[in-house]
Design a protein around this motif. Sequence first.
Motif, PDB file in Angstrom:
ATOM      1  N   LYS A 155      -5.855 -14.428  -5.931  1.00  0.00           N
ATOM      2  CA  LYS A 155      -4.898 -14.532  -4.824  1.00  0.00           C
ATOM      3  C   LYS A 155      -3.624 -15.230  -5.307  1.00  0.00           C
ATOM      4  CE  LYS A 155      -6.103 -15.454  -0.184  1.00  0.00           C
ATOM      5  NZ  LYS A 155      -6.010 -14.218   0.555  1.00  0.00           N
ATOM      6  N   ASP A 159      -0.061 -13.436  -6.033  1.00  0.00           N
ATOM      7  CA  ASP A 159       1.025 -13.916  -5.182  1.00  0.00           C
ATOM      8  C   ASP A 159       2.206 -14.374  -6.030  1.00  0.00           C
ATOM      9  OD1 ASP A 159       1.179 -14.129  -2.239  1.00  0.00           O
ATOM     10  OD2 ASP A 159       1.985 -16.098  -2.727  1.00  0.00           O
ATOM     11  N   THR A 170       6.327  -5.032  -4.527  1.00  0.00           N
ATOM     12  CA  THR A 170       5.682  -3.769  -4.910  1.00  0.00           C
ATOM     13  C   THR A 170       4.612  -4.026  -5.975  1.00  0.00           C
ATOM     14  OG1 THR A 170       7.806  -2.714  -4.547  1.00  0.00           O
ATOM     15  CG2 THR A 170       6.146  -1.386  -5.641  1.00  0.00           C
ATOM     16  N   LYS A 172       2.947  -6.734  -6.459  1.00  0.00           N
ATOM     17  CA  LYS A 172       1.818  -7.401  -5.812  1.00  0.00           C
ATOM     18  C   LYS A 172       0.937  -6.385  -5.072  1.00  0.00           C
ATOM     19  CE  LYS A 172       1.336 -10.585  -1.963  1.00  0.00           C
ATOM     20  NZ  LYS A 172       2.047 -11.600  -1.186  1.00  0.00           N
ATOM     21  N   GLU A 173       1.590  -5.485  -4.353  1.00  0.00           N
ATOM     22  CA  GLU A 173       0.850  -4.486  -3.579  1.00  0.00           C
ATOM     23  C   GLU A 173       0.079  -3.536  -4.505  1.00  0.00           C
ATOM     24  OE1 GLU A 173       3.422  -2.340  -0.977  1.00  0.00           O
ATOM     25  OE2 GLU A 173       1.741  -1.418   0.098  1.00  0.00           O
ATOM     26  N   VAL A 174       0.724  -3.157  -5.610  1.00  0.00           N
ATOM     27  CA  VAL A 174       0.070  -2.249  -6.559  1.00  0.00           C
ATOM     28  C   VAL A 174      -1.122  -2.949  -7.207  1.00  0.00           C
ATOM     29  CG1 VAL A 174       0.384  -1.083  -8.786  1.00  0.00           C
ATOM     30  CG2 VAL A 174       2.083  -0.799  -6.994  1.00  0.00           C
ATOM     31  N   ARG A 176      -2.857  -5.514  -5.996  1.00  0.00           N
ATOM     32  CA  ARG A 176      -3.912  -5.807  -5.027  1.00  0.00           C
ATOM     33  C   ARG A 176      -4.516  -4.554  -4.408  1.00  0.00           C
ATOM     34  NH1 ARG A 176      -2.012 -11.034  -1.380  1.00  0.00           N
ATOM     35  NH2 ARG A 176      -2.275 -12.598  -3.012  1.00  0.00           N
ATOM     36  N   GLY A 177      -3.776  -3.464  -4.468  1.00  0.00           N
ATOM     37  CA  GLY A 177      -4.256  -2.249  -3.816  1.00  0.00           C
ATOM     38  C   GLY A 177      -4.170  -2.400  -2.303  1.00  0.00           C
ATOM     39  N   GLY A 178      -3.235  -3.222  -1.839  1.00  0.00           N
ATOM     40  CA  GLY A 178      -3.061  -3.469  -0.406  1.00  0.00           C
ATOM     41  C   GLY A 178      -2.371  -4.803  -0.225  1.00  0.00           C
ATOM     42  N   ASP A 179      -2.417  -5.307   1.034  1.00  0.00           N
ATOM     43  CA  ASP A 179      -1.731  -6.576   1.308  1.00  0.00           C
ATOM     44  C   ASP A 179      -2.500  -7.781   0.779  1.00  0.00           C
ATOM     45  OD1 ASP A 179       0.252  -5.251   2.586  1.00  0.00           O
ATOM     46  OD2 ASP A 179      -0.668  -5.414   4.578  1.00  0.00           O
ATOM     47  N   ASP A 180      -3.829  -7.680   0.803  1.00  0.00           N
ATOM     48  CA  ASP A 180      -4.659  -8.837   0.451  1.00  0.00           C
ATOM     49  C   ASP A 180      -5.554  -8.527  -0.728  1.00  0.00           C
ATOM     50  OD1 ASP A 180      -3.931 -10.695   2.531  1.00  0.00           O
ATOM     51  OD2 ASP A 180      -4.857  -9.256   3.913  1.00  0.00           O
TER      52      ASP A 180
END
Lengths: 364, 143
Positions: A155, A159, A170, A172-174, A176-180
């Motif tokens: 995390k 972050d 972008t 971070k999203e890539v 994580r494969g999502g928001d979290d």
Amino acid sequence: MFKNSFSKLVNWLDTRYDLSPVKELIQHKKVPLHKFSMFYYLGGIALFLFIVQVITGILLLMYYKPGEESAFESVRFIVTEVNFGWLVRNIHSWSANLMIFFAFAHMFSVYFTKAFKKPRELTWVTGFLLLALGMGFGFSGYLLPWNELAFFATKVGTDIAGAIPIVGSTIKEVLRGGDDVTGATLSRFYGIHVAILPLLFTFLLTMHLFFIQKQGMHEPDSFKKLPEDKKRYTPFFPNFALKDALLWLVVFNILLLLALIFPWELGIKADPFASAPAGIKPEWYFMFMFQTLKFIPAHVLFIEGEILGILGFGVAGLVWLFVPFIKIKEKFNSKFDLMKWIGIVIIVYMILLTIFGYVSSSTA
Amino acid sequence: MSTNRRKFLNILLGIGGIGGLTILTYPILSYLIPPKSPKPKVNSVKAGSATAFPANSYKIIKFGRKPVILVKTDQGKFVALSATCTHLDCIVQYKKDTKQIWCACHNGIYDLNGRNVSGPPPRPLKSFAVKIVKDEIIITQAG
């Protein structure tokens, strides 16, 4: 008889593929002998540990199941049920840490002997990228058992990537494969750890080794200045190679001892709806950066502390990558070696912050 | 082969190659960005019995996909705040001894109003409204 069959095989290959460049290399490759000669072994040890990683990693793949509901359970199954599963996992974890340690030691030995200078700039660049990829292996592999510590480390780590200006969110999203950080992150990290990083690493490692074979061993300035008759060398084959092999054996024994005496904890399964436990910390090689982030205040002038931290480390990393291309003019012919002192300050900073990180996390 | 012909073919190959790579890169990068899944619209959640909740303790509650920290103070007052640390996304906890919200990752501290009082967190924690209806704790979006 064996020797005979071997030379027959070599002859057979030679008539078809012309092995003279290989023979030439074997006959003429030599290692300079001087007070820093032991530094020549460090890269080889890192290479050996990488080979151990590949073998144990493939073995772990036979049982590991990525997924929020299966990753932790499969690692527990490996260490509790599978024959010698505990040993394979412990060796994989220990070897990973030792590999990073020896890669760091190798890098700093190259830095202080100024082996990165012309014509070895690209050996340095590929080497530093290999270390960065090695740390990427560590970061992605850390999450795979899906335990509490790894969950929060991921995390925090992703972050931090999100704080990069413009492209951060972008990335971070890539990652994580999502928001979290969820099972989707685990799938991605698994793919990164077992496919993307090995591919890039193998490519860069091949380049790195090719450059070294092509240019031969670096000779430090103090050695180069010696008159020709005072320069002593040892042949790479078989003298140095045998010493290398012996050292690999010693390292392997140390690795086994560490794996037997200090087993790697599996910890508690990750729960995305539980508080971060006290004493949370990343792998030791990220500790100095993690600790720096703790020290930077929330806001420095108009910039958020974490953005300042990541920009600082990003710029420092880039400068370090391009060290061979930076020309520092030696003024007044002085004996003050600026590069050496910068290196010493960096090492002292890394060591102090790492120790401080461990002391403060154990007292928190 | 004439030089013109060679030049023409090189340009063609160059344009084709770069174009081909661009055409390949775009769908790959787009593929890596996960599709947006609809977020569950949650306005309130139930968090159990108010009397059974011990004083000076806390619980992490699922509010849709996000964690919320629910604290019952010594005085029996309920406080609900976003449990995601505004520094680097860790999940915070309640420190019984100092009566503060603490993030173990980087030692960030918030007060019970969610204000970031020390350490690296740059922003306060978002607060949620807490109501007690027939002994049932109900957390709702504030405002």
